[in-house]
Enzyme design. Structure first.
Site, mmCIF file in Angstrom:
data_model
loop_
_atom_site.group_PDB
_atom_site.id
_atom_site.type_symbol
_atom_site.label_atom_id
_atom_site.label_comp_id
_atom_site.label_asym_id
_atom_site.label_seq_id
_atom_site.Cartn_x
_atom_site.Cartn_y
_atom_site.Cartn_z
ATOM 1 N N GLY A 45 63.381 19.351 -9.811
ATOM 2 C CA GLY A 45 63.609 20.636 -10.328
ATOM 3 C C GLY A 45 62.424 21.548 -10.120
ATOM 4 O O GLY A 45 61.536 20.881 -9.382
ATOM 5 N N CYS A 102 54.211 17.044 -11.705
ATOM 6 C CA CYS A 102 54.719 18.484 -11.410
ATOM 7 C C CYS A 102 54.356 18.790 -9.795
ATOM 8 O O CYS A 102 53.444 18.406 -9.310
ATOM 9 C CB CYS A 102 54.023 19.505 -12.251
ATOM 10 S SG CYS A 102 54.268 21.252 -11.866
ATOM 11 N N LEU A 103 55.408 19.412 -9.263
ATOM 12 C CA LEU A 103 55.337 19.884 -7.917
ATOM 13 C C LEU A 103 53.876 20.601 -7.570
ATOM 14 O O LEU A 103 53.641 20.867 -6.395
ATOM 15 C CB LEU A 103 56.498 20.465 -7.264
ATOM 16 C CG LEU A 103 57.860 19.339 -7.225
ATOM 17 C CD1 LEU A 103 58.958 20.325 -6.684
ATOM 18 C CD2 LEU A 103 57.640 18.164 -6.490
ATOM 19 N N GLU A 145 61.104 22.269 -16.747
ATOM 20 C CA GLU A 145 61.454 23.608 -16.092
ATOM 21 C C GLU A 145 61.524 24.920 -17.144
ATOM 22 O O GLU A 145 60.842 25.788 -16.866
ATOM 23 C CB GLU A 145 62.628 23.592 -15.255
ATOM 24 C CG GLU A 145 62.630 22.594 -14.261
ATOM 25 C CD GLU A 145 61.519 22.154 -13.481
ATOM 26 O OE1 GLU A 145 60.795 23.171 -13.073
ATOM 27 O OE2 GLU A 145 61.410 21.127 -12.839
ATOM 28 N N HIS A 148 58.098 25.838 -17.721
ATOM 29 C CA HIS A 148 57.365 26.671 -16.430
ATOM 30 C C HIS A 148 57.890 27.968 -16.658
ATOM 31 O O HIS A 148 56.881 29.035 -16.419
ATOM 32 C CB HIS A 148 57.926 26.191 -15.239
ATOM 33 C CG HIS A 148 57.301 25.235 -14.426
ATOM 34 N ND1 HIS A 148 55.850 25.396 -14.224
ATOM 35 C CD2 HIS A 148 57.526 24.003 -14.103
ATOM 36 C CE1 HIS A 148 55.423 24.197 -13.318
ATOM 37 N NE2 HIS A 148 56.482 23.439 -13.380
#
Ligand SMILES: [Zn+2]
Length: 191
Positions: A45, A102-103, A145, A148
């Site tokens: 995601g 988390c990326l 997401e 975010h």
């Protein structure tokens, strides 16, 4: 070239993203850029603020079998991609502690409570709103997401970045990362 994914200390990740008022070529192009960026990072995601765009746009790619709690049943050769405009969560149910990363903070994970079942609503790229009944990995990714979009990061859910656990240097556990083959990882299985 794919844009850089902003790192957790970037103030742009803290802003509340603005609702998308109209959909056009710019948003379509942004979705495709986000998908390629997410894939390059082995993510499941990505939210627009992570590539520096303050709009309520999210992409999620989950394997078939994502509703299973056992990630050995996930099939990455067959995936479903969601391009979500202005997503909102309508219902959260069945909380449990799950592993999440988390990326924007690669190499760290934490265990936090997330709902296993989520009902969400979003518009698609055609502007039409639809409901998503999610469970498992998709339910987790939606919560992560949409957080975010509100400037909330997984480290906030964990208490602080310091409360997160360092895993393998380039390994990002779910929800934003695809779980590598079991033989590749010594970290906790990611739900
Ligand atoms: Zn994230």
């Amino acid at each position: 070239m794919s844009p850089r994914i902003l790192s957790i200390s970037d103030p742009k990740l803290r802003r509340r993203a603005a609702p998308v008022q109209s959909l056009g070529a710019r948003e379509t192009e942004l979705f495709e850029t986000m998908i390629s960026t997410m894939r390059q990072a082995n993510g499941v995601g990505l939210a627009a603020p992570q590539v520096g765009v303050g709009l309520r746009l999210v992409v999620i790619e989950v394997p078939s079998g994502h509703e299973s709690d056992d990630n050995e049943e996930w099939d990455w050769d067959s995936t479903e991609i969601f391009r979500l405009v202005n997503p909102v969560i309508l219902e959260l149910d069945e909380y449990e502690e799950i592993t999440e990363g988390c990326l924007s903070l690669p190499g760290f994970s934490t265990s936090i409570p997330r709902a296993k079942r989520v009902v969400a609503e979003a518009a698609g790229i055609d502007g039409k709103y639809f409901e998503i009944n999610a469970r498992g990995l998709l339910a987790q990714a939606l919560q992560h997401e949409i957080d975010h979009l509100d400037g909330t990061l997984v480290s906030d859910r964990a208490g602080s970045v310091g409360a997160m656990k360092q895993v393998m240097p380039d390994w990002v556990p779910s929800s934003e990362a695809r779980t590598r083959r079991r033989s590749d990882t010594t970290a906790d299985s990611a739900n």
